[in-house]
Design a protein around this motif. Structure first.
Motif, PDB file in Angstrom:
ATOM      1  N   ARG A 164      25.797 -45.255  18.903  1.00 48.94           N
ATOM      2  CA  ARG A 164      24.527 -45.683  18.315  1.00 48.94           C
ATOM      3  C   ARG A 164      24.567 -47.174  17.957  1.00 48.94           C
ATOM      4  O   ARG A 164      23.601 -47.909  18.185  1.00 48.94           O
ATOM      5  CB  ARG A 164      24.265 -44.850  17.061  1.00 48.94           C
ATOM      6  N   LYS A 165      25.710 -47.618  17.444  1.00 59.24           N
ATOM      7  CA  LYS A 165      25.855 -49.034  17.084  1.00 59.24           C
ATOM      8  C   LYS A 165      25.785 -49.927  18.319  1.00 59.24           C
ATOM      9  O   LYS A 165      25.184 -51.001  18.294  1.00 59.24           O
ATOM     10  CB  LYS A 165      27.186 -49.249  16.356  1.00 59.24           C
ATOM     11  N   ILE A 166      26.424 -49.485  19.414  1.00 56.68           N
ATOM     12  CA  ILE A 166      26.408 -50.263  20.656  1.00 56.68           C
ATOM     13  C   ILE A 166      24.985 -50.364  21.195  1.00 56.68           C
ATOM     14  O   ILE A 166      24.532 -51.450  21.609  1.00 56.68           O
ATOM     15  CB  ILE A 166      27.331 -49.609  21.703  1.00 56.68           C
ATOM     16  N   ILE A 167      24.264 -49.257  21.184  1.00 57.85           N
ATOM     17  CA  ILE A 167      22.877 -49.249  21.673  1.00 57.85           C
ATOM     18  C   ILE A 167      21.993 -50.130  20.802  1.00 57.85           C
ATOM     19  O   ILE A 167      21.154 -50.894  21.312  1.00 57.85           O
ATOM     20  CB  ILE A 167      22.333 -47.808  21.716  1.00 57.85           C
ATOM     21  N   ASP A 168      22.181 -50.063  19.481  1.00 56.62           N
ATOM     22  CA  ASP A 168      21.383 -50.899  18.567  1.00 56.62           C
ATOM     23  C   ASP A 168      21.645 -52.384  18.807  1.00 56.62           C
ATOM     24  O   ASP A 168      20.718 -53.206  18.765  1.00 56.62           O
ATOM     25  CB  ASP A 168      21.691 -50.536  17.119  1.00 56.62           C
ATOM     26  N   LYS A 169      22.907 -52.730  19.053  1.00 60.29           N
ATOM     27  CA  LYS A 169      23.235 -54.138  19.328  1.00 60.29           C
ATOM     28  C   LYS A 169      22.600 -54.605  20.629  1.00 60.29           C
ATOM     29  O   LYS A 169      22.088 -55.727  20.727  1.00 60.29           O
ATOM     30  CB  LYS A 169      24.755 -54.319  19.389  1.00 60.29           C
ATOM     31  N   ALA A 170      22.636 -53.731  21.638  1.00 61.13           N
ATOM     32  CA  ALA A 170      22.028 -54.086  22.927  1.00 61.13           C
ATOM     33  C   ALA A 170      20.518 -54.244  22.784  1.00 61.13           C
ATOM     34  O   ALA A 170      19.917 -55.141  23.388  1.00 61.13           O
ATOM     35  CB  ALA A 170      22.354 -53.012  23.967  1.00 61.13           C
ATOM     36  N   LYS A 171      19.912 -53.383  21.976  1.00 65.84           N
ATOM     37  CA  LYS A 171      18.474 -53.533  21.712  1.00 65.84           C
ATOM     38  C   LYS A 171      18.205 -54.889  21.065  1.00 65.84           C
ATOM     39  O   LYS A 171      17.221 -55.569  21.400  1.00 65.84           O
ATOM     40  CB  LYS A 171      17.992 -52.409  20.789  1.00 65.84           C
ATOM     41  N   GLY A 172      19.070 -55.285  20.152  1.00 65.92           N
ATOM     42  CA  GLY A 172      18.906 -56.576  19.490  1.00 65.92           C
ATOM     43  C   GLY A 172      18.957 -57.725  20.466  1.00 65.92           C
ATOM     44  O   GLY A 172      18.197 -58.703  20.339  1.00 65.92           O
ATOM     45  N   VAL A 173      19.853 -57.624  21.444  1.00 64.31           N
ATOM     46  CA  VAL A 173      19.956 -58.668  22.471  1.00 64.31           C
ATOM     47  C   VAL A 173      18.662 -58.749  23.269  1.00 64.31           C
ATOM     48  O   VAL A 173      18.129 -59.848  23.518  1.00 64.31           O
ATOM     49  CB  VAL A 173      21.147 -58.386  23.417  1.00 64.31           C
ATOM     50  N   LEU A 174      18.128 -57.613  23.683  1.00 63.98           N
ATOM     51  CA  LEU A 174      16.881 -57.590  24.465  1.00 63.98           C
ATOM     52  C   LEU A 174      15.690 -58.072  23.634  1.00 63.98           C
ATOM     53  O   LEU A 174      14.814 -58.786  24.145  1.00 63.98           O
ATOM     54  CB  LEU A 174      16.613 -56.178  24.989  1.00 63.98           C
ATOM     55  N   MET A 175      15.670 -57.689  22.382  1.00 59.22           N
ATOM     56  CA  MET A 175      14.579 -58.115  21.500  1.00 59.22           C
ATOM     57  C   MET A 175      14.583 -59.628  21.349  1.00 59.22           C
ATOM     58  O   MET A 175      13.526 -60.284  21.398  1.00 59.22           O
ATOM     59  CB  MET A 175      14.728 -57.448  20.131  1.00 59.22           C
ATOM     60  N   GLN A 205      26.601 -51.284  26.709  1.00 56.00           N
ATOM     61  CA  GLN A 205      27.865 -52.016  26.646  1.00 56.00           C
ATOM     62  C   GLN A 205      27.906 -53.130  27.690  1.00 56.00           C
ATOM     63  O   GLN A 205      28.415 -54.222  27.432  1.00 56.00           O
ATOM     64  CB  GLN A 205      29.041 -51.057  26.857  1.00 56.00           C
ATOM     65  N   ARG A 206      27.355 -52.874  28.876  1.00 57.27           N
ATOM     66  CA  ARG A 206      27.303 -53.912  29.913  1.00 57.27           C
ATOM     67  C   ARG A 206      26.456 -55.093  29.454  1.00 57.27           C
ATOM     68  O   ARG A 206      26.814 -56.260  29.689  1.00 57.27           O
ATOM     69  CB  ARG A 206      26.714 -53.338  31.206  1.00 57.27           C
ATOM     70  N   ILE A 207      25.341 -54.793  28.818  1.00 57.79           N
ATOM     71  CA  ILE A 207      24.471 -55.868  28.309  1.00 57.79           C
ATOM     72  C   ILE A 207      25.210 -56.710  27.273  1.00 57.79           C
ATOM     73  O   ILE A 207      25.130 -57.941  27.267  1.00 57.79           O
ATOM     74  CB  ILE A 207      23.185 -55.271  27.719  1.00 57.79           C
ATOM     75  N   LEU A 208      25.954 -56.044  26.394  1.00 56.17           N
ATOM     76  CA  LEU A 208      26.722 -56.765  25.377  1.00 56.17           C
ATOM     77  C   LEU A 208      27.831 -57.603  26.010  1.00 56.17           C
ATOM     78  O   LEU A 208      28.100 -58.729  25.571  1.00 56.17           O
ATOM     79  CB  LEU A 208      27.322 -55.783  24.373  1.00 56.17           C
ATOM     80  N   ASP A 209      28.467 -57.050  27.048  1.00 55.38           N
ATOM     81  CA  ASP A 209      29.531 -57.797  27.725  1.00 55.38           C
ATOM     82  C   ASP A 209      28.986 -59.067  28.381  1.00 55.38           C
ATOM     83  O   ASP A 209      29.605 -60.147  28.313  1.00 55.38           O
ATOM     84  CB  ASP A 209      30.197 -56.914  28.785  1.00 55.38           C
ATOM     85  N   VAL A 210      27.827 -58.931  29.009  1.00 57.19           N
ATOM     86  CA  VAL A 210      27.203 -60.104  29.668  1.00 57.19           C
ATOM     87  C   VAL A 210      26.785 -61.123  28.600  1.00 57.19           C
ATOM     88  O   VAL A 210      26.987 -62.348  28.776  1.00 57.19           O
ATOM     89  CB  VAL A 210      25.966 -59.663  30.481  1.00 57.19           C
ATOM     90  N   ALA A 211      26.247 -60.649  27.508  1.00 58.24           N
ATOM     91  CA  ALA A 211      25.838 -61.555  26.427  1.00 58.24           C
ATOM     92  C   ALA A 211      27.034 -62.316  25.867  1.00 58.24           C
ATOM     93  O   ALA A 211      26.935 -63.518  25.569  1.00 58.24           O
ATOM     94  CB  ALA A 211      25.146 -60.750  25.319  1.00 58.24           C
TER      95      ALA A 211
END
Length: 215
Positions: A164-175, A205-211
């Motif tokens: 859930r934390k990983i998904i929330d962080k990825a949402k933050g990146v997209l937002m 997780q892929r989105i976070l890695d790219v970020a």
């Protein structure tokens, strides 16, 4: 899960009792009590029809032997102090947890603590009766199953929270990157995960890695 009533369980008995080498030792009432308990244990296992695949000493080869034998249940037929055996079982049980039953004549606080740490399901001090062997093992297996179920549920809960934390962080990146609302960011994640045939958390997780790579 193991069937508490199954006699087909592969059982290994670890014996830490030193047998007497002379008549004087044989008169030791404490040792006699231990030897009688060992006899009663063997008779109880035999009468109940259990599948005892090996009886082994609690020596330096214990971990290697247990790794090779892969029993479903371990019985420790112990002297008053079985801490070395229990320490070895801690290592064995990390990768392959299984019910452990300890029979001994004298309990002590330090051994009890070591037993709990090793994952002992039943700790029986003195007074073993032949007809009680099967009920003790059945209770031990049932307790082990309950404990494993609780551990699995706790693990699943922790895993879901971490995801859930990983998904929330990825949402933050997209937002932040696309100026999306939280709901829109989640829907974008969900759609991309379906298109790429990925779990939502894996895409996140892929989105976070790219970020991270892009700074």
């Amino acid at each position: 899960m193991l069937d508490p009533h199954a006699t087909s369980l592969r059982i290994v008995v670890i014996n830490t009792i030193s047998h007497p080498h002379d008549l004087e030792q044989d008169r030791d009432p404490h040792l006699e009590a231990q030897l009688q308990r060992s006899r009663d244990l063997r008779i109880g296992l035999l009468q109940a029809g259990y599948n005892v695949i090996a009886s082994i000493p609690g020596d330096i080869y214990l971990i290697e032997r247990l790794t090779q034998l892969q029993p479903d249940l371990i019985i420790i037929d112990a002297e008053s102090d079985a801490r070395d055996v229990l320490e070895d079982l801690v290592m064995v049980s990390r990768d392959a947890p299984r019910p452990i039953v300890l029979f001994t004549e004298e309990g002590n606080p330090s051994q009890l603590a070591a037993a709990m740490n090793a994952g002992v399901s039943a700790y029986v001090v003195a007074g073993l009766q032949v007809d009680r062997v099967k009920p003790v093992l059945e209770v031990a297996v049932a307790r082990f199953n309950a404990d494993q179920k609780l551990r699995n549920e706790l693990h699943e809960t922790k895993t879901k929270l971490a995801e859930r934390k990983i998904i929330d962080k990825a949402k933050g990146v997209l937002m932040s990157k696309h100026g999306l609302s939280e709901e829109a960011a989640y829907q974008k994640l969900r759609k991309q995960a379906m298109e790429k045939n990925l779990r939502l958390v894996d895409l996140a997780q892929r989105i976070l890695d790219v970020a991270d790579l892009l700074g």
